[in-house]
Design a protein around this motif. Structure first.
Motif, mmCIF file in Angstrom:
data_model
loop_
_atom_site.group_PDB
_atom_site.id
_atom_site.type_symbol
_atom_site.label_atom_id
_atom_site.label_comp_id
_atom_site.label_asym_id
_atom_site.label_seq_id
_atom_site.Cartn_x
_atom_site.Cartn_y
_atom_site.Cartn_z
ATOM 1 N N PHE A 137 76.595 -6.598 -4.286
ATOM 2 C CA PHE A 137 76.471 -7.506 -5.007
ATOM 3 C C PHE A 137 76.166 -7.471 -6.594
ATOM 4 C CE2 PHE A 137 74.066 -11.563 -6.593
ATOM 5 C CZ PHE A 137 74.659 -12.586 -5.945
ATOM 6 N N TYR A 170 78.157 -8.788 -9.193
ATOM 7 C CA TYR A 170 77.952 -10.268 -9.977
ATOM 8 C C TYR A 170 77.000 -10.106 -11.223
ATOM 9 C CZ TYR A 170 79.693 -12.358 -5.795
ATOM 10 O OH TYR A 170 80.653 -12.947 -4.639
ATOM 11 N N THR A 187 83.452 -15.844 -7.273
ATOM 12 C CA THR A 187 83.189 -15.229 -8.418
ATOM 13 C C THR A 187 81.756 -15.915 -8.948
ATOM 14 O OG1 THR A 187 84.416 -16.535 -10.275
ATOM 15 C CG2 THR A 187 85.539 -14.533 -9.126
ATOM 16 N N TYR A 188 81.460 -17.124 -8.665
ATOM 17 C CA TYR A 188 80.538 -17.867 -9.021
ATOM 18 C C TYR A 188 80.501 -18.041 -10.747
ATOM 19 C CZ TYR A 188 79.100 -18.814 -4.339
ATOM 20 O OH TYR A 188 79.231 -19.367 -2.871
ATOM 21 N N THR A 237 80.613 -15.597 -12.561
ATOM 22 C CA THR A 237 80.318 -14.482 -13.411
ATOM 23 C C THR A 237 81.369 -13.799 -14.362
ATOM 24 O OG1 THR A 237 80.293 -12.907 -11.417
ATOM 25 C CG2 THR A 237 78.244 -14.099 -11.783
ATOM 26 N N MET A 255 85.407 -10.272 -3.871
ATOM 27 C CA MET A 255 84.421 -11.268 -3.996
ATOM 28 C C MET A 255 84.654 -12.331 -2.871
ATOM 29 S SD MET A 255 83.705 -11.689 -7.946
ATOM 30 C CE MET A 255 82.471 -10.769 -8.845
ATOM 31 N N GLN A 259 82.134 -13.216 -0.002
ATOM 32 C CA GLN A 259 81.640 -14.661 0.108
ATOM 33 C C GLN A 259 81.640 -15.215 1.401
ATOM 34 O OE1 GLN A 259 83.989 -17.833 -1.425
ATOM 35 N NE2 GLN A 259 82.119 -18.933 -2.258
ATOM 36 N N ILE A 312 77.991 -21.089 -11.817
ATOM 37 C CA ILE A 312 77.061 -20.209 -11.983
ATOM 38 C C ILE A 312 75.640 -20.408 -11.771
ATOM 39 C CG2 ILE A 312 76.792 -20.912 -14.566
ATOM 40 C CD1 ILE A 312 76.923 -17.126 -13.442
ATOM 41 N N LEU A 335 74.103 -19.122 -8.184
ATOM 42 C CA LEU A 335 74.410 -17.714 -7.926
ATOM 43 C C LEU A 335 73.060 -17.179 -7.304
ATOM 44 C CD1 LEU A 335 76.051 -15.149 -8.155
ATOM 45 C CD2 LEU A 335 74.769 -14.739 -10.163
ATOM 46 N N TYR A 340 72.536 -15.547 -3.524
ATOM 47 C CA TYR A 340 72.099 -14.169 -3.476
ATOM 48 C C TYR A 340 70.727 -14.270 -2.308
ATOM 49 C CZ TYR A 340 69.781 -9.812 -5.208
ATOM 50 O OH TYR A 340 69.369 -8.586 -5.190
#
Length: 533
Positions: A201, A204, A392-393, A395, A437, A441, A485, A488, A492
């Protein structure tokens, strides 16, 4: 009361499991991405593409195979040694990145940095003005205090100091998630799988480290608060309540969205009280709320005392709810539109008038959706997909220099010479990152959902903390302004459950292989414990 707690815990976990599995299914077939985004053009318009299902299956098998192989190969090496090495590697790579990109903060990040500089210089005019950045966004006071403190401590106003400290906080976040996993699941196999997932992770965090905006350091304090909440469930010690209250208050000061963690923690304390009926548990709940209110009050009161004036009320928070449902403009549904600022400005920065107009606009928008149900479905499908299906959220986007920074000729020339940096942001390496990613995911949501279904049958309060925060974040950004974003941190939180799900999957595969081997060898008298249920 205990039966009430058991019922709530069980079916709340089931609801969250279903939600996570639904996201997993959609992530398997659809990928959201920023259309035409390059390191020189920071587009936030979300487009969608249908995934190659066969490739997804192949890459998932490879991902799980590599994870299984690495875990087996390193079986005899101490977990602490491996994790220490992985933590150091992630720290070094993140540090290299921020000095390679030398991202110059702009937009909101630049504004909070400027406010911190003014605070240190004793210039309070903008803190008093209703039309200044701080006047419109007084909820940024915590991150302004933080930046001012760092600049004062290191006797510099260089943004690289803030980004370097972000790297430290990111590394601590990896460590904290590992510690949280160890409390949730005592199984060493689960812990080792989680260790490798957590390391996976860090990419990110690497891209997000340049983002000086309270997300990373706020997450650190929110995770500490979550860890000590779980510790309280284990030993009922009062010091855990105190640490939780202080840390979650700091997290919220740094980024107001961490109120969702506070809500999750309070719910867990209430559920625990229904189970154990201990006065200290309910008093702990009240204490955490009081600590949050006290720290928030002290932060505001201290500034008002220094500058000799009240802090402006700022843009009404309900404006962000309206922005989360307003007609989309240059971005996806529910993303930033600027309506909140427009309404506030047109009402001469008067809080009450802006609130009244916003409420009316919300009513109009709800009436529109009522009369056009197909638009309602279309709007919120786009909002949810653009928020949760971008692997990629956002990032990598956070590290894009963009047109603003590239106007600086010296900086532009420096970036142009860094072929690897350009490739990482929008070239060949970027495609590899995005694919990684994407698979990551799918694996996270799929196995976390599987885990939550398994835990549903024997739901415990401790297993609910992170999932409750996750669904809180989901619900919040369903109503509020959204961005990929912004979620995120909730993504996590699923890693411990993903590790448990993968562990159970490996157990199934190993048992299946063992059974097949025994049948092949002619040993059909398989013991009951070796049978596949």
């Amino acid at each position: 009361m205990k039966k009430v707690e058991e019922f709530i815990s069980k079916y709340l976990l089931l609801l969250i499991a279903i939600l996570v599995i639904v996201i997993a299914v959609f992530s398997f077939f659809v990928t959201a991405y920023f259309d035409n985004a390059t390191y020189a053009f920071t587009s936030e318009y979300t487009a969608y593409k249908i995934d190659n299902i066969i490739l997804n299956i192949l890459f998932i098998i490879i991902f799980l195979g590599l994870l299984y192989g690495i875990n087996k190969i390193t079986q005899k090496i101490s977990t602490k040694i491996i994790f220490s090495v992985l933590i150091v590697i992630s720290f070094v790579i993140q540090l290299i990145w921020i000095f390679a990109i030398k991202f110059i903060p702009y937009a909101d990040q630049a504004n909070v940095i400027d406010c911190a500089k003014e605070l240190l210089a004793g210039q309070y005019d903008n803190f008093k003005s209703v039309s200044s950045y701080f006047g419109t966004c007084p909820h940024q006071l915590g991150i302004i205090y933080y930046i001012a403190f760092i600049f004062k401590l290191f006797n510099t106003d260089n943004f690289l100091v803030l980004q370097t400290i972000n790297v430290i906080f990111s590394t601590i976040n990896l460590f904290l998630m590992y510690k949280i996993t160890n409390i949730l699941f005592k199984n060493e196999k689960v812990q080792r799988i989680a260790m490798f997932l957590i390391f996976g992770f860090f990419i990110y965090f690497m891209f997000l480290d340049v983002h000086v905006y309270g997300i990373i350091n706020g997450l650190t304090f929110a995770l500490i608060a979550s860890y000590y909440t779980l510790k309280y469930l284990e030993n009922k010690k009062i010091r855990n309540i105190v640490i939780t209250g202080i840390c979650i208050s700091i997290a919220i000061l740094l980024k107001s969205n961490y109120n969702i963690f506070l809500c999750g923690i309070v719910i867990i304390y209430i559920l625990e009280f229904l189970k154990d009926k201990k006065i200290r548990t309910i008093m702990g709940t009240i204490s955490i709320i009081i600590m949050y209110l006290a720290i928030n009050f002290i932060a505001k009161f201290s500034l008002e005392k220094i500058m000799g004036a009240d802090i402006p009320k700022g843009i009404p928070m309900i404006s962000y709810v309206y922005m989360g449902m307003a007609e989309k403009q240059t971005m996806s549904s529910g993303w930033y539109t600027g309506d909140h600022m427009k309404i506030y400005t047109e009402n001469n920065f008067e809080y009450e008038k802006a609130t009244e107009e916003t409420v009316n606009k919300i009513k109009e928008r709800l009436q529109y959706f009522k009369e056009n149900p197909s638009e309602l479905i279309k709007y919120y499908c786009d909002k949810l997909a653009s928020t949760w299906l971008n692997p990629t959220y956002q990032t990598i986007w956070c590290s894009y220099p963009g047109a603003t920074m590239l106007e600086n000729e010296e900086y532009r020339n420096e970036i142009e010479q860094k072929t690897i940096v350009k490739s990482i942001l929008s070239g060949t390496i970027y495609k590899i990152e995005e694919e990684y990613m994407n698979i990551y995911q799918i694996v996270v949501f799929s196995f976390a959902g599987y885990c939550l279904l398994k835990l549903f049958k024997q739901a415990e309060v401790k297993n609910l903390l992170l999932p409750i925060i996750f669904i809180g974040g989901f619900a919040f950004h369903l109503l509020w302004e959204t961005k990929a974003i912004y979620v995120l941190q909730y993504y996590y939180l699923l890693l411990p459950f993903t590790a448990y799900g993968i562990s159970k999957f490996y157990d199934y595969v190993e048992m299946k292989a063992k059974r097949k081997e025994m049948i092949t060898e002619g040993n059909i008298n398989i013991k009951p414990e070796e049978r596949i249920k």
